[in-house]
Design a protein around this motif. Sequence first.
Motif, PDB file in Angstrom:
ATOM      1  N   ILE A  75     -59.029   1.119  15.534  1.00 12.60           N
ATOM      2  CA  ILE A  75     -59.741   1.862  14.506  1.00 12.60           C
ATOM      3  C   ILE A  75     -58.920   3.121  14.287  1.00 12.60           C
ATOM      4  O   ILE A  75     -58.822   3.966  15.175  1.00 12.60           O
ATOM      5  CB  ILE A  75     -61.180   2.189  14.918  1.00 12.60           C
ATOM      6  CG1 ILE A  75     -61.986   0.901  15.086  1.00 12.60           C
ATOM      7  CG2 ILE A  75     -61.832   3.118  13.898  1.00 12.60           C
ATOM      8  CD1 ILE A  75     -63.371   1.100  15.653  1.00 12.60           C
ATOM      9  N   VAL A  76     -58.277   3.207  13.136  1.00 11.74           N
ATOM     10  CA  VAL A  76     -57.342   4.287  12.858  1.00 11.74           C
ATOM     11  C   VAL A  76     -57.803   5.033  11.616  1.00 11.74           C
ATOM     12  O   VAL A  76     -58.102   4.423  10.590  1.00 11.74           O
ATOM     13  CB  VAL A  76     -55.906   3.752  12.658  1.00 11.74           C
ATOM     14  CG1 VAL A  76     -54.946   4.886  12.307  1.00 11.74           C
ATOM     15  CG2 VAL A  76     -55.433   3.034  13.909  1.00 11.74           C
ATOM     16  N   ASP A  77     -57.839   6.347  11.703  1.00 13.86           N
ATOM     17  CA  ASP A  77     -58.166   7.167  10.554  1.00 13.86           C
ATOM     18  C   ASP A  77     -57.143   8.288  10.484  1.00 13.86           C
ATOM     19  O   ASP A  77     -56.412   8.546  11.458  1.00 13.86           O
ATOM     20  CB  ASP A  77     -59.580   7.733  10.671  1.00 13.86           C
ATOM     21  CG  ASP A  77     -60.210   8.043   9.315  1.00 13.86           C
ATOM     22  OD1 ASP A  77     -59.479   8.059   8.309  1.00 13.86           O
ATOM     23  OD2 ASP A  77     -61.431   8.273   9.275  1.00 13.86           O
ATOM     24  N   SER A  78     -57.070   8.955   9.331  1.00  9.72           N
ATOM     25  CA  SER A  78     -56.094  10.032   9.185  1.00  9.72           C
ATOM     26  C   SER A  78     -56.595  11.094   8.232  1.00  9.72           C
ATOM     27  O   SER A  78     -57.389  10.804   7.330  1.00  9.72           O
ATOM     28  CB  SER A  78     -54.745   9.485   8.689  1.00  9.72           C
ATOM     29  OG  SER A  78     -54.875   8.936   7.385  1.00  9.72           O
TER      30      SER A  78
ATOM     31  N   GLY B  20     -51.270   3.416   9.103  1.00 12.06           N
ATOM     32  CA  GLY B  20     -51.446   2.015   8.748  1.00 12.06           C
ATOM     33  C   GLY B  20     -50.422   1.112   9.420  1.00 12.06           C
ATOM     34  O   GLY B  20     -50.741  -0.007   9.842  1.00 12.06           O
ATOM     35  N   LEU B  21     -49.176   1.587   9.518  1.00 14.99           N
ATOM     36  CA  LEU B  21     -48.152   0.810  10.210  1.00 14.99           C
ATOM     37  C   LEU B  21     -48.514   0.621  11.682  1.00 14.99           C
ATOM     38  O   LEU B  21     -48.358  -0.480  12.236  1.00 14.99           O
ATOM     39  CB  LEU B  21     -46.792   1.508  10.096  1.00 14.99           C
ATOM     40  CG  LEU B  21     -46.154   1.583   8.713  1.00 14.99           C
ATOM     41  CD1 LEU B  21     -44.865   2.413   8.781  1.00 14.99           C
ATOM     42  CD2 LEU B  21     -45.847   0.192   8.168  1.00 14.99           C
ATOM     43  N   PHE B  22     -48.999   1.692  12.311  1.00 15.25           N
ATOM     44  CA  PHE B  22     -49.397   1.595  13.716  1.00 15.25           C
ATOM     45  C   PHE B  22     -50.551   0.621  13.887  1.00 15.25           C
ATOM     46  O   PHE B  22     -50.561  -0.207  14.811  1.00 15.25           O
ATOM     47  CB  PHE B  22     -49.773   2.969  14.263  1.00 15.25           C
ATOM     48  CG  PHE B  22     -50.322   2.919  15.658  1.00 15.25           C
ATOM     49  CD1 PHE B  22     -49.485   2.720  16.741  1.00 15.25           C
ATOM     50  CD2 PHE B  22     -51.690   3.033  15.878  1.00 15.25           C
ATOM     51  CE1 PHE B  22     -49.998   2.635  18.037  1.00 15.25           C
ATOM     52  CE2 PHE B  22     -52.208   2.960  17.160  1.00 15.25           C
ATOM     53  CZ  PHE B  22     -51.363   2.762  18.242  1.00 15.25           C
ATOM     54  N   ALA B  23     -51.540   0.696  12.999  1.00 14.78           N
ATOM     55  CA  ALA B  23     -52.677  -0.220  13.079  1.00 14.78           C
ATOM     56  C   ALA B  23     -52.225  -1.665  12.920  1.00 14.78           C
ATOM     57  O   ALA B  23     -52.652  -2.553  13.668  1.00 14.78           O
ATOM     58  CB  ALA B  23     -53.710   0.145  12.021  1.00 14.78           C
TER      59      ALA B  23
END
Length: 285
Positions: A98-101, A84-87
């Motif tokens: 678009i970031v998922d983990s 989330g910080l990177f996004a």
Amino acid sequence: MRSPTIFTCAAILACSTPRTGETETGESGLASDSSSSSPGTETSPDTETSPDTETSTDTDTGEPEPLRVLFVGNSYTFVNDLPGLFAAMSEAAGQPTIVDSYTVGGATTGWLAVNPFVEMLLVDGWDVVVVQGQSLEPIQFYADFEQGVVDLAALIDETSPGAQLVLYETWAREPGNPDLVELGLTPEQMQQGLTDAYAQAALVSGGVVVPVGQAWALALAELPAIDLYASDGSHPSLAGSFLATCVFFGALGVGDATSSDYVPGSLPPADADALEPIADMLTTP
């Protein structure tokens, strides 16, 4: 299999062909997180990015194509929500993401490689897949760590063609941490072991390394007043996660950390300003 690349100081995306959350509860546990962190962007799996550009644009709208990044690991990724910080930092720089983990406490690379949820996420198609091993695994069980990375590289090639495997190099324990006594290592020796292990795993798998652990070592030496560790001397404080974010920001080609105005809400801006140049030292040619 991709051609081997051990380490990149510039934009990792420049060497990839785009596309087609350790919650270590005492190094174990089953807490997991799988979430999307993409403020202001649409999480459509059909988005594509152009090769050899850091911020490609949609020819119809003129807007930058979203950078698609999947983080797979455990609590060093989950704590403080590194994805989330990177996004958020990327969005602030004008690079939609678009970031998922997918993160599970104490997860090793071998466990992640055979986890069906990882495979399910990979088929969505990604530009970058970030893999973080369990924090002691590369030193205590290197052969298993390497095999897990190799297996993940094969899985990524099969299920998300063109995605770049990125290895998230972690950091040594804080001085005085009992794990150092058990390992018989100083923090410096542990960091060197982690650095060497991630470099070798990248060499055999065709991945690239984001040198977060090395950035931590520099910051600990140059900025001792900023506490990068949580109270357990292992997990990151918000400052530690922000430093990791800055390294990813540069290594994935979004920009220099020092050019960013983004600061997480509860991090003192002065700490952010001090940490950003440390990241740039390792990601700027």
